[in-house]
Design a protein around this motif. Structure first.
Motif, short mmCIF file in Angstrom:
data_model
loop_
_atom_site.label_atom_id
_atom_site.label_comp_id
_atom_site.label_asym_id
_atom_site.label_seq_id
_atom_site.Cartn_x
_atom_site.Cartn_y
_atom_site.Cartn_z
N ARG A 8 0.60 -1.32 -0.04
CA ARG A 8 -0.02 -0.03 -0.11
C ARG A 8 0.77 1.31 -0.07
O ARG A 8 2.21 1.03 0.18
N SER A 9 0.32 2.43 -0.23
CA SER A 9 1.07 3.75 0.01
C SER A 9 0.64 4.65 0.92
O SER A 9 -0.49 4.37 1.59
N PHE A 10 1.28 5.71 1.16
CA PHE A 10 1.15 6.81 2.24
C PHE A 10 1.43 8.10 1.41
O PHE A 10 2.06 8.24 0.52
N ASP A 11 0.52 8.82 1.79
CA ASP A 11 0.39 10.32 1.02
C ASP A 11 1.53 11.08 1.56
O ASP A 11 1.73 11.17 2.83
N GLU A 12 2.29 11.70 0.72
CA GLU A 12 3.41 12.57 1.09
C GLU A 12 3.15 14.01 1.46
O GLU A 12 2.15 14.34 0.80
N THR A 13 3.68 14.56 2.43
CA THR A 13 3.71 15.79 2.71
C THR A 13 4.86 16.41 2.80
O THR A 13 5.96 15.99 2.62
N ASP A 14 4.89 17.70 3.44
CA ASP A 14 6.24 18.34 3.82
C ASP A 14 7.01 17.71 4.79
O ASP A 14 8.05 17.75 5.02
N ARG A 15 6.36 16.67 5.73
CA ARG A 15 6.96 16.14 6.74
C ARG A 15 6.82 14.73 6.61
O ARG A 15 7.51 13.97 7.42
N ILE A 16 6.55 14.18 5.72
CA ILE A 16 6.17 12.70 5.37
C ILE A 16 6.69 12.53 3.99
O ILE A 16 6.23 12.99 3.00
N GLU A 17 7.72 11.69 3.89
CA GLU A 17 8.16 10.89 2.72
C GLU A 17 7.91 9.34 2.60
O GLU A 17 7.80 8.93 3.76
N MET A 18 7.80 8.92 1.40
CA MET A 18 7.48 7.66 1.21
C MET A 18 8.75 6.88 0.68
O MET A 18 9.37 7.41 -0.34
N ALA A 19 9.17 5.69 1.19
CA ALA A 19 10.13 4.70 0.65
C ALA A 19 9.17 3.51 0.29
O ALA A 19 8.39 3.16 1.00
N ARG A 20 9.63 3.06 -1.05
CA ARG A 20 8.87 1.72 -1.34
C ARG A 20 9.81 0.55 -1.53
O ARG A 20 10.94 0.42 -1.89
N GLY A 21 9.14 -0.74 -0.95
CA GLY A 21 9.95 -1.99 -1.06
C GLY A 21 9.72 -2.99 0.30
O GLY A 21 9.00 -2.41 0.93
N SER A 22 10.24 -4.05 -0.08
CA SER A 22 10.05 -4.97 0.82
C SER A 22 11.21 -4.97 1.99
O SER A 22 12.18 -4.81 1.38
N ILE A 23 11.05 -5.24 3.30
CA ILE A 23 12.03 -4.97 4.30
C ILE A 23 12.60 -6.43 4.10
O ILE A 23 13.77 -6.58 4.70
N ALA A 24 12.31 -7.14 3.56
CA ALA A 24 13.21 -8.59 3.20
C ALA A 24 14.30 -8.21 2.32
O ALA A 24 15.09 -9.14 2.09
N ASP A 25 14.24 -7.18 1.60
CA ASP A 25 15.29 -6.81 0.47
C ASP A 25 16.28 -5.84 1.19
O ASP A 25 16.14 -4.84 1.67
N ARG A 26 17.66 -6.60 1.33
CA ARG A 26 18.56 -5.56 2.02
C ARG A 26 18.97 -4.07 1.53
O ARG A 26 19.16 -3.33 2.07
N VAL A 27 18.89 -4.07 0.25
CA VAL A 27 19.28 -2.63 -0.58
C VAL A 27 18.02 -1.80 -0.30
O VAL A 27 18.33 -0.59 0.06
N VAL A 28 16.58 -2.21 -0.32
CA VAL A 28 15.75 -1.41 0.19
C VAL A 28 15.77 -0.89 1.61
O VAL A 28 15.56 0.23 1.77
N VAL A 29 16.30 -1.52 2.67
CA VAL A 29 16.38 -1.55 3.94
C VAL A 29 17.37 -0.26 3.94
O VAL A 29 17.31 0.65 4.73
N ALA A 30 18.62 -0.58 3.37
CA ALA A 30 19.85 0.31 3.65
C ALA A 30 19.39 1.60 3.16
O ALA A 30 19.92 2.67 3.81
N ASN A 31 18.68 1.76 1.89
CA ASN A 31 18.51 3.02 1.53
C ASN A 31 17.43 3.68 2.24
O ASN A 31 17.42 5.03 2.59
#
Length: 326
Positions: free
Chosen positions: A38-61
């Protein structure tokens, strides 16, 4: 502060983000929401990162520049996914966190499944010293493994961690539907399977509620927490030196007694109840440590939990959605 929130689109995640943004203590804090399906609406204080926490590269970024992690992502009874999320995902989060120059605090939301929920008999209130005892299934095992891994990273690397162990988390009209004899039942037990089919249909139409009895024949006592109270506990733990490397039970002051639930609904809403026998065991989670060290106090008691659920009216754009089995 920049807080990475996993499971940001879930029940607790959305409430936590809203609560933090409204709290003047965190007026300068930013949120990075790690989202998968699912997704989250971005604002001036909220940014969204996308991907699975099972992916090491996603987590590191996702952890670049992060000061705090609030780890909410979990799986229920989904054996194909649970180890990727609960074990591999947490491992990559902790690995990236311990190597980060900006990392300051890691908060995990645990669960009473790690100490057996109502599957095992306990002769005394369950404190944070209770031994791990997963009940059958993948979810309870995953909650044990999460807490153990977090503690061991603290020992190995001196991480500033905190675990808030919560029982079943309620919001909106959830509690009302935990007592439904219909197909709309929320969670378990699945009451309609415990009585004849015709009786289940009749109870669903009449709004009859189950009075669950424990293995000794007494009304079962079971632990709950309202999402608002859990959020207030998370906010109390952030940057709190007393939370360092500590586990806290975060729950109502008293467990929900199904007999008291039936009495209250009979008195206030004229609803009948029916006894349901079980081999489950009453238990009582003790939240004294959280009240003492965090200065936290739950607002919801039994009557408030019941009445708020029965008063809640859903809008057309807020349907009840079950995102996971079990």
């Amino acid at each position: 502060m920049l807080i990475l929130v996993t499971g940001a689109t879930g029940k607790v995640g959305r409430h936590f983000i809203a609560g933090l943004l409204d709290d003047p203590r965190f007026s300068e804090t930013r949120i990075r929401a790690l989202c998968h399906n699912r997704s989250f609406d971005e604002t001036d204080r909220i940014e969204m990162a996308r991907g699975s926490i099972a992916d090491r590269v996603v987590v590191a970024n996702a952890l670049v520049g992060v000061t705090h992690v609030v780890h909410l992502a979990t799986c229920k009874e989904t054996p194909a996914d649970v180890m990727d999320v609960a074990v591999k995902g947490l491992f990559w989060l902790l690995e990236a966190f311990r190597l980060s120059p900006t990392a300051r605090q890691f908060i995990l939301i645990g669960g009473d499944a790690a100490i057996g929920h109502f599957y095992y008999r306990n002769e005394a209130p369950l404190t944070e010293a209770a031994r791990y005892q997963a009940y059958p299934g993948s979810y309870a095992l995953s909650k044990v493994l999460e807490e153990v891994m977090l503690e061991q990273f603290g020992i190995q690397y001196g991480l500033n961690w905190c675990c808030l162990r919560a029982p079943w988390i309620m919001e909106k009209d959830d509690f009302r539907y935990t007592l439904s004899f219909g197909d709309d039942v929320f969670g378990g037990p699945d009451w309609k399977t415990l009585v004849p089919e015709a009786d289940a249909r009749r109870h669903a139409r009449a709004g009859t509620v189950p009075l669950l009895r424990d293995a000794d024949g007494q009304p079962l006592k079971r632990n709950f927490v309202h999402v608002d109270d859990l959020v207030s506990a998370i906010l109390a733990a952030i940057n709190n030196p007393r939370a360092r490397q500590q586990l806290f039970n975060v729950c109502m002051d008293r467990p929900v007694d199904y007999g008291e639930v039936a009495d209250h609904l009979a008195r206030t809403r004229h609803l009948a109840s029916i006894d349901i026998a079980s081999q489950y065991h009453s238990n009582w989670m003790d939240n004294a440590k959280a009240r003492s060290l965090l200065g936290w106090q739950p607002e919801y008691d039994l009557e408030m939990l019941i009445d708020s659920a029965w008063r809640y009216e859903r809008s057309d754009n807020d349907p009840r959605t079950v995102w996971y089995p079990g």
